[in-house]
Each structure stands twice: as C-alpha cells, then as structure tokens.
Design an enzyme around this catalytic site. Structure first.
Site, PDB file in Angstrom:
ATOM      1  N   ALA A  88       0.815  -1.210   0.000  1.00 41.10           N
ATOM      2  CA  ALA A  88       0.000   0.000   0.000  1.00 41.10           C
ATOM      3  C   ALA A  88       0.854   1.269   0.000  1.00 41.10           C
ATOM      4  O   ALA A  88       0.494   2.256  -0.630  1.00 41.10           O
ATOM      5  CB  ALA A  88      -0.949   0.012   1.193  1.00 41.10           C
ATOM      6  N   GLN A 129      -7.151  -0.779   5.029  1.00 40.01           N
ATOM      7  CA  GLN A 129      -7.805  -1.436   6.164  1.00 40.01           C
ATOM      8  C   GLN A 129      -9.212  -1.927   5.826  1.00 40.01           C
ATOM      9  O   GLN A 129      -9.771  -2.741   6.557  1.00 40.01           O
ATOM     10  CB  GLN A 129      -7.874  -0.487   7.374  1.00 40.01           C
ATOM     11  CG  GLN A 129      -6.533  -0.195   8.009  1.00 40.01           C
ATOM     12  CD  GLN A 129      -5.931  -1.387   8.753  1.00 40.01           C
ATOM     13  OE1 GLN A 129      -6.615  -2.346   9.104  1.00 40.01           O
ATOM     14  NE2 GLN A 129      -4.624  -1.335   8.983  1.00 40.01           N
ATOM     15  N   CYS A 183       3.672   1.477  12.625  1.00 41.44           N
ATOM     16  CA  CYS A 183       4.650   2.353  11.986  1.00 41.44           C
ATOM     17  C   CYS A 183       5.075   3.484  12.911  1.00 41.44           C
ATOM     18  O   CYS A 183       6.173   3.988  12.803  1.00 41.44           O
ATOM     19  CB  CYS A 183       4.066   2.950  10.720  1.00 41.44           C
ATOM     20  SG  CYS A 183       3.024   1.804   9.853  1.00 41.44           S
TER      21      CYS A 183
HETATM   22  C1  LIG Z   1      -0.730  -0.929   6.627  1.00 43.58           C
HETATM   23  C2  LIG Z   1      -1.244   0.318   6.033  1.00 43.58           C
HETATM   24  C3  LIG Z   1      -0.532   0.989   5.015  1.00 43.58           C
HETATM   25  C4  LIG Z   1       0.825   0.507   4.542  1.00 43.58           C
HETATM   26  O1  LIG Z   1       0.720  -0.692   3.826  1.00 43.58           O
HETATM   27  P1  LIG Z   1       2.025  -1.516   3.409  1.00 43.58           P
HETATM   28  O2  LIG Z   1       1.512  -2.503   2.422  1.00 43.58           O
HETATM   29  O3  LIG Z   1       2.503  -2.147   4.657  1.00 43.58           O
HETATM   30  O4  LIG Z   1       2.983  -0.564   2.801  1.00 43.58           O
HETATM   31  C5  LIG Z   1      -1.099   2.111   4.467  1.00 43.58           C
HETATM   32  N1  LIG Z   1      -2.288   2.587   4.880  1.00 43.58           N
HETATM   33  C6  LIG Z   1      -2.993   1.976   5.857  1.00 43.58           C
HETATM   34  C7  LIG Z   1      -4.307   2.542   6.265  1.00 43.58           C
HETATM   35  C8  LIG Z   1      -2.494   0.829   6.466  1.00 43.58           C
HETATM   36  O5  LIG Z   1      -3.193   0.253   7.428  1.00 43.58           O
END
Ligand SMILES: *Cc1c(COP(=O)(O)O)cnc(C)c1O
Length: 397
Positions: free
Chosen positions: A74, A182, A329
């Site tokens: 993402a 999510q 994060c």
């Molecule tokens: C986990 C998450 C991301 C990041 O996704 P990755 O695939 O780990 O880079 C971005 N936005 C939201 C809302 C997330 O929960």
C-alpha cells in the site's frame, strides 16, 4: 485449547491463510518463470497466474482487470497515486485535500509534495474520527486536483463516508483517491458505487503475504492519467516497472477470492467477539471507546484506560497477548498517537490507549483470556499509580 501468545494485532498485519500459501507454493520452484518472458511456457505460466490474480483483485472491488496495477504494497500504491496525479495534473492546479488521521504513507507523501509546491489542506476530524463532508466540499477550490481520504482508519477503525465524498468529487470534477488498506477484505469495497478514481490495497492486511499490493486506477469516466514513479522495463502498462512478484500476486488474488466468499462470515465472527471484549472491558471504571461505534470496521476496538500508561500495559501483557498502542509504523516513538490527538484526546488519554485487532482465526477462548488478563493488568497498574485515587475521584464527579 488456548495457545499463547494470542495475536490481537491484525490491523498491523495478518497471518497468511493456509489456502493462500498453497496457491503461492507452485510459483517459487516449479512455475518460477518471469511473467514478462513471452517466448516459453515458464513465462506463460507465470503470466497466467498474474492474469488470474488481477481478475480476482478486480472482482473483489468491482473494477476491471486492466484497472489494477500491482505494487509492493500500500505504501508504494499511495505514493504512485498521489505523486502520480500531482505530477500529471499540477499544470491544472496544485491543491490536494486530505485529512489529519491518514496513514503516514499519505501524510508524508503530501508533505513531500508541499516541498515541491503543492498546496495541501489537512481536514480535521470530529471526536469520532469522521471527516465533515460539508467542510470537505467547502475546501474544494478551482485548483483542487485530488481528494485523498482513507476508507477506514488503521488505529480506530472509523469508516469515512466514502460514497458521499466520491459523489462530491465527481460533481466537482476532482479526482478521488482512497487508501483502502484497512477496508479491503473486511467490508465490501466497490469502486463504482463509491465513485473511487484511485484506491490502494495491501495483501498482508487480509491474509496474504507482505510485500505485495495494488493500486486501482480508473480507466473510464474519467480515464485517470498517472506519472510513473519507477522507470524501467515498462511493466504494468508503464506505470510500475519491475519484475512482477508472481507468487505474491497469486496469493493476493487467492486472498481476494476468499474474501469475496467469506467477508460476511469473518465480519460476523469478529464483530461478535469484538463486541464481547469491548462490553467486558468497558465495565472497568474509567474506560472508553475511541472512534465511531457505528461506522467502524467489524474487527477492531480502540480503548482508553484512565490512569494507565499503555506502555506499561503492553509490557505487562506482551508475553501473552500481542497488542499495539497505535499503528505499528509510529509505535516505538514516545509521542502519543496523532490519530487519537486529532480526536481531541488529552496526552494522558492517548497514552492510555490500546488497539485490539481481531482476525479470522481469533477464538472465544482467546477473547475470554484477554478480558481476564487486561482487566487484571489495568487494576495492577492503577494500584501502582500514586495519582490513581485522584483520577478515580475525578471520574466519579
Ligand atoms: C498498513 C497500512 C498501510 C501501509 O501498507 P504496506 O503494504 O505495509 O505498505 C497504508 N495505509 C494503511 C491505512 C495501512 O493500514
């Protein structure tokens, strides 16, 4: 039988579903070809797996397969969407509207663009974490090129009024991007119904592996143009060069197919256990829910425990229950969660909050055990807090 530790951090990542792993396995050592190899069967097999994965992703969100661009997750999809739109359309205008509780992937990308001349509006949210749609509409200017509002929040689970925002964006001729990382796999996401022009998702948030995700890019009404952020072999219609992660894409596709069949069942299961957990923990004096109890993901609850520090709670529980005080994060920093702060929580309340993220394999025994352990840990920590008597007296007033 109860197995420890208990995993209640499904908003940080999920385990791979065994059916997803089975689907991926052949693409490591047997059908290991490069999907871009056009002249032999190894390449064709890999390409067939990618085609199937693309169809399965598209089907889950009601898109066309040609509208799906595979990425490493993402974060990359968000970067491609926001930077890609900005670099293509900034001759028309440089204004972007987003909100204060977006994931860092969105906020940091917007900050990066601000340094390059972008004009970014960060809309506030109300005490439940909801964006005000009228405020959003009023923020649109003649120079607005993009609205970036997340589908559902990763810390509190609040679901934004995405379909309403999509309708306004369409009316005003502004592109609408949603970070649906999510939401996908947890609630029905439909890019046609919601008028989404761009939408990001990530495999590891719904029972597929880390390191693979996708960006939906609308191809008609309007046809969205993007500037690629990765130069190279011109894969993914030139929008994302780089050899495709064939096993990951096969797994992502399988996870999407499973969600199509099982999202309702999963949601019923997790929401029942979530509600049980929440109800029991709310019986503890000085406990409150963060987020919108109505418009919320089915498998999450974020709770504040007055007079308790979540670091202490996590330490007390950590060996037996895997939980988080905020997003993976940003935890590890001592700053209170910016999401909870944006809801209007005090530093103390934000520091006393825990996120419980349930999943497909969460059991009733696990929830019963968690209720018992969290309740005991909260009592213990309050017993050690010299100010607890004062805090408690205030709560009773
Ligand atoms: C986990 C998450 C991301 C990041 O996704 P990755 O695939 O780990 O880079 C971005 N936005 C939201 C809302 C997330 O929960």
């Amino acid at each position: 039988m109860l197995h420890l530790p208990i995993y209640l951090d499904h908003n940080a990542t999920t385990p791979c579903d065994p059916r997803v792993v089975d689907t991926m396995l052949p693409y490591f050592s047997q059908s290991f070809g490069n999907a871009a190899s056009r002249h032999h069967s190894f390449g064709w097999q890999a390409q067939a797996a990618v085609d199937q994965g693309r169809e399965q992703v598209a089907q889950l969100i009601n898109a066309e397969p040609t509208e799906i661009i595979f990425t490493s997750g993402a974060t990359e999809a968000v970067n491609l969407a926001i930077k890609g739109v900005y670099e293509t359309y900034n001759s028309k205008g440089a204004h972007i509207i987003t909100c204060s509780i977006e994931h860092k992937a969105v906020l940091d990308t917007c900050k990066h663009l601000e340094k390059k001349g972008a004009d970014v509006t960060y809309l506030p949210v109300n005490e439940k974490g909801l964006v005000n749609v009228e405020e959003l509409e009023a923020a649109i200017k003649s120079t607005t090129i993009l609205i970036a509002i997340m589908y559902a929040n990763n810390e509190i689970g609040t679901i934004q009024p995405v379909a309403e925002i999509g309708r306004i964006a369409k009316e005003k001729n502004v592109l609408f991007f949603s970070d649906a990382t999510q939401a996908v796999g947890k609630i029905p996401v439909d890019v046609i119904r919601d008028n989404s022009d761009l939408l990001a998702l990530s495999a590891h948030k719904f029972y597929a592996p880390k390191g693979v995700g996708a960006l939906y890019v609308r191809r008609k009404a309007p046809r969205v143009k993007l500037t690629a952020q990765m130069d190279g072999g011109g894969h993914e219609r030139g929008l994302r060069s780089g050899t495709l992660n064939v096993p990951g894409i096969a797994g992502l596709g399988k996870a999407c197919q499973l969600c199509l069949d099982e999202t309702q069942k999963d949601a019923a299961h997790t929401s029942r256990l979530r509600d049980k957990l929440e109800k029991a923990l709310l019986k503890i004096e000085g406990t409150s829910v963060n987020g919108d109890a109505k418009s919320r993901l089915p498998q999450i609850t974020n709770l504040s425990f007055a007079g308790v520090d979540s670091e202490g709670l996590l330490m007390a529980l950590g060996k037996e229950i895997a939980l988080s005080s905020g997003s993976a994060c940003t935890s590890g920093s001592l700053e209170p969660s910016y999401v909870l702060k944006a809801l209007g929580l005090s530093n103390e309340a934000a520091h006393g909050s825990l996120r419980f993220g349930l999943g497909r394999s969460t059991t009733e025994e696990e929830i019963d055990y968690t209720i018992e352990k969290v309740s005991a840990a909260v009592q213990d920590l309050r017993g050690l807090n010299p100010f607890w008597k004062e805090v408690s007296a205030k709560l009773k007033r």
